[in-house]
Design a protein around this motif. Structure first.
Motif, PDB file in Angstrom:
ATOM      1  N   LYS A  53      23.075 -20.390 -42.524  1.00 13.64           N
ATOM      2  CA  LYS A  53      24.381 -19.713 -42.530  1.00 13.64           C
ATOM      3  C   LYS A  53      24.992 -19.640 -41.128  1.00 13.64           C
ATOM      4  CE  LYS A  53      24.279 -17.456 -46.864  1.00 13.64           C
ATOM      5  NZ  LYS A  53      24.367 -16.263 -47.655  1.00 13.64           N
ATOM      6  N   THR A  91      26.321 -23.167 -40.569  1.00 15.81           N
ATOM      7  CA  THR A  91      27.482 -23.531 -41.386  1.00 15.81           C
ATOM      8  C   THR A  91      28.665 -22.580 -41.148  1.00 15.81           C
ATOM      9  OG1 THR A  91      26.537 -22.275 -43.218  1.00 15.81           O
ATOM     10  CG2 THR A  91      26.174 -24.638 -43.243  1.00 15.81           C
ATOM     11  N   THR A  92      28.623 -21.827 -40.076  1.00 13.47           N
ATOM     12  CA  THR A  92      29.714 -20.945 -39.600  1.00 13.47           C
ATOM     13  C   THR A  92      29.880 -19.659 -40.397  1.00 13.47           C
ATOM     14  OG1 THR A  92      31.628 -21.725 -40.899  1.00 13.47           O
ATOM     15  CG2 THR A  92      31.046 -23.042 -38.977  1.00 13.47           C
ATOM     16  N   LEU A  93      29.002 -19.385 -41.357  1.00 15.91           N
ATOM     17  CA  LEU A  93      29.190 -18.196 -42.196  1.00 15.91           C
ATOM     18  C   LEU A  93      28.670 -16.915 -41.559  1.00 15.91           C
ATOM     19  CD1 LEU A  93      28.344 -19.763 -45.655  1.00 15.91           C
ATOM     20  CD2 LEU A  93      30.534 -18.807 -44.962  1.00 15.91           C
ATOM     21  N   LEU A  94      27.811 -17.070 -40.571  1.00 15.19           N
ATOM     22  CA  LEU A  94      27.251 -15.907 -39.885  1.00 15.19           C
ATOM     23  C   LEU A  94      27.359 -16.112 -38.380  1.00 15.19           C
ATOM     24  CD1 LEU A  94      23.795 -14.876 -41.431  1.00 15.19           C
ATOM     25  CD2 LEU A  94      25.846 -13.480 -41.261  1.00 15.19           C
ATOM     26  N   LEU A  95      27.574 -15.015 -37.668  1.00  7.85           N
ATOM     27  CA  LEU A  95      27.556 -15.095 -36.205  1.00  7.85           C
ATOM     28  C   LEU A  95      26.150 -14.749 -35.729  1.00  7.85           C
ATOM     29  CD1 LEU A  95      30.897 -13.260 -35.369  1.00  7.85           C
ATOM     30  CD2 LEU A  95      30.463 -15.713 -35.331  1.00  7.85           C
ATOM     31  N   PRO A 111      29.185 -23.365 -33.810  1.00  8.49           N
ATOM     32  CA  PRO A 111      29.593 -22.815 -35.120  1.00  8.49           C
ATOM     33  C   PRO A 111      30.213 -21.424 -35.015  1.00  8.49           C
ATOM     34  CG  PRO A 111      27.317 -23.583 -35.181  1.00  8.49           C
ATOM     35  CD  PRO A 111      27.742 -23.619 -33.743  1.00  8.49           C
ATOM     36  N   ALA A 112      29.897 -20.694 -33.949  1.00 12.28           N
ATOM     37  CA  ALA A 112      30.429 -19.329 -33.822  1.00 12.28           C
ATOM     38  C   ALA A 112      31.894 -19.343 -33.401  1.00 12.28           C
ATOM     39  CB  ALA A 112      29.603 -18.540 -32.806  1.00 12.28           C
ATOM     40  N   HIS A 121      34.498 -22.922 -35.332  1.00  9.49           N
ATOM     41  CA  HIS A 121      34.255 -23.057 -36.774  1.00  9.49           C
ATOM     42  C   HIS A 121      35.338 -23.852 -37.486  1.00  9.49           C
ATOM     43  CE1 HIS A 121      36.284 -19.256 -35.887  1.00  9.49           C
ATOM     44  NE2 HIS A 121      36.855 -19.322 -37.076  1.00  9.49           N
ATOM     45  N   ARG A 160      34.054 -27.074 -39.747  1.00 13.78           N
ATOM     46  CA  ARG A 160      33.958 -26.935 -41.205  1.00 13.78           C
ATOM     47  C   ARG A 160      34.348 -28.198 -41.966  1.00 13.78           C
ATOM     48  NH1 ARG A 160      36.271 -20.712 -41.531  1.00 13.78           N
ATOM     49  NH2 ARG A 160      34.285 -19.723 -41.020  1.00 13.78           N
TER      50      ARG A 160
END
Lengths: 321, 254
Positions: free
Chosen positions: A58, A61-65, A78-79, A82, A86
């Motif tokens: 995650k 895949t940019t969903l979590l920092l 990713p942070a 994003h 994506r």
């Protein structure tokens, strides 16, 4: 050149202990994870439930920092980058979720093709290719709620590949699939690797990792405890013999007695219906008789000694962690 | 962006139309509300009042559909695991969330048709529209305005699952403050400025003006201006709450 780089990645989840009190509970899901994946490589992240596999995916895949540490995918952070990242990555997870059940498979794919910026002139052709690839041609007009688990998973894969991503993240894609469905899915993943895609796959099925992955990392308790080629991990326990003893009614005290025997490296057990299969990693097969001697009073079924597998290496690594 | 928006509206409408429960509710609710209005307003004596009540009912349903229906739809996205995929998509989150809101508001048009048909069949309401073109424009402006008002609320749904319950509680206050339940002139003067910043007030006013005479265009203009402000606020809120959700891991709580 690495396409995925993870350096000392940490992630802490914070949640309130009570609605009315100020207390906060912290769970350290990642405690300094580091690894890298080269271009065109199929890399496996192995670990038990709660080890940190999904959290790692995650973050990538940019969903979590992340709480701290660095990660880069295709040279992008990713942070913070994003938006750019994506459109170049795909994310496929296992299980029943992630689809619009009331709609047909085709409607799902059409929607996600637009959301993932597939050019309008390529949309129909791309959807057709993917339906062929995952074997859903002819069933695309049916509602997803009528699909079997395997069909849903294949639709997931088609969705994740719509925009032809350079890097694909598979998070336990075969979970809950029947053996035939899981085998077909592994063939699809292997085909993607042959097509030159860079793939990060999480799983806790060792044979799957052994069959598919060029390199693997074992994660336990939020830390990478080993990484390398599957053969290298197996080599760590290659000097051992695994003795499998089918028992009925073995208790913890008996297992402790087995562990105390000289030449025994580790003892674990798996429950198979009524039986408990005791797995002993031992110096050699000559320990079979002493082990059976210590199982006095326990009903014993089949006894097998064999070469260690990646799963044995994994169990040993996770146990030590 | 436009393609994603159109596809998103289509997807949401398809989902709504495949729910027997939603369709049934939309069939029954207008009858109940129109019946209440008919007997409450003694509409045998003033049939135009009943038509006004029918229009108000339709706009009330639009707002209910957005704040309850779309809020639920967004919560379902979390439960179905599709919210993560929308967030992980390369298009801005607003382009995938706004269609859910707008489509839910547009579903209210269906409610309008049902209300008018039932009103005509059961109570003999005369359906005459003074300026049909302005009526259609006012209706569309109202749908978009209500959808965008819902979008501001939706940004909080992304971060807090429980915000959906708070959103449901906004249903009645908006009905009252925008003059949908009864005329604003019956409310204290301080309610006036609040109603001006709520786009449904202008949308409903424009619908009534286009149906019963008078120029609807100033009200349509105000509806558009306030809606654009909503869009700007939603963009800021969605970006901010998306960042917070990535930090707090709240996309997948189910």
């Amino acid at each position: 050149m690495p396409v995925i780089e993870v350096d000392d990645l940490r992630r802490v989840y914070r949640s309130r202990t009570s609605t009315f009190k100020r207390g906060m509970k912290e769970v350290e899901a990642l405690r300094g994870v580091s690894f890298s994946v080269d271009a065109g490589e199929l890399f496996g992240l192995l670990g038990p439930n709660g080890a940190g596999k999904t959290t790692t995916i995650k973050v990538l895949t940019t969903l979590l920092l992340p709480t701290s540490g660095k990660a880069r995918v295709l040279g992008l952070d990713p942070a913070t980058q994003h938006r750019e990242l994506r459109s170049r990555i795909g994310y496929v997870f296992g299980g029943d979720r992630g689809l619009y059940d009331r709609l047909s498979g085709l409607d799902n794919l059409k929607f996600f093709a637009d959301v993932y910026k597939v050019p309008i002139r390529d949309k129909s052709r791309r959807i057709g290719e993917l339906l062929d690839m995952v074997g859903l041609r002819g069933r695309e007009g049916e509602r997803v709620e009528t699909y079997s688990r395997g069909m849903r998973q294949r639709l997931h894969i088609a969705r994740g590949l719509l925009h032809d991503p350079e890097v694909i993240f598979f998070d336990e894609p075969t979970i809950g699939l029947d053996p035939v469905g899981a085998r077909e899915l592994r063939e699809t993943v292997a085909g993607l690797r042959q097509a030159g895609k860079t793939i990060l796959l999480t799983t806790h099925y060792m044979f799957e990792a052994d069959e598919l992955c060029q390199r693997v990392a074992v994660i336990a308790g939020g830390r990478i405890v080993a990484q390398g080629k599957p053969s290298e991990l197996k080599a760590a326990v290659a000097d051992r013999t695994v003795i499998e003893i089918e028992t009925y009614g073995v208790d913890d005290r008996t297992l402790d007695r087995l562990r105390s025997l000289d030449g025994v490296a580790s003892v674990s057990f798996e429950t198979h219906d009524q039986a408990q299969v005791v797995l002993v990693q031992a110096a050699d097969a000559s320990l079979v008789q002493p082990l059976l001697g210590l199982l006095d009073g326990v009903t014993v079924g089949k006894v097998v000694s064999r070469e260690p597998t990646l799963e044995d290496a994994y169990v040993e690594l996770v146990r030590e962690a | 962006m436009i393609r994603v928006f159109v596809t998103g509206v289509r997807l949401q409408l398809l989902q709504l139309m495949r729910s027997g429960f939603d369709i049934s509710a939309m069939l029954i609710w207008p009858i109940i509300l129109a019946s209440i209005a008919f007997y409450l307003l003694d509409a045998k004596e003033s049939p135009h009042l009943l038509f006004a009540a029918a229009l108000g009912t339709a706009v009330m349903m639009m707002w209910a559909q957005v704040i309850v229906g779309a809020g639920g739809a967004l919560d379902n996205q979390r439960v179905f695991g599709t919210l993560e995929l929308l967030v992980a998509a390369p298009v801005p989150l607003v382009s995938t969330i706004a269609p859910i809101m707008i489509a839910s508001g547009a579903f209210g048009i269906y409610g309008l048709v049902v209300t008018i048909v039932w009103g005509r069949l059961l109570f003999g309401i005369p359906v005459t529209i003074d300026d049909p073109f302005a009526f259609v424009v006012a209706l569309l402006a109202c749908v978009i305005a209500i959808g965008l008002l819902g979008l501001i609320a939706a940004s909080t749904f992304i971060l807090y699952r429980a915000a959906f319950a708070l959103g449901v509680s906004l249903q009645y206050p908006v009905w009252i403050v925008t003059g949908l339940l009864f005329p604003l002139s019956l409310l204290p003067a301080w309610v006036g400025p609040i109603s001006w910043v709520l786009a449904p007030t202008w949308g409903f006013r424009a619908i009534k003006e286009s149906a019963f005479g008078g120029s609807a265009w100033p009200s349509i203009g105000m509806c558009v201006v306030v809606s654009l402000a909503y869009l700007a606020v939603s963009l800021v809120c969605l970006a901010y709450f998306e960042r917070l959700a990535r930090d707090r891991a709240s996309f997948r709580l189910a």
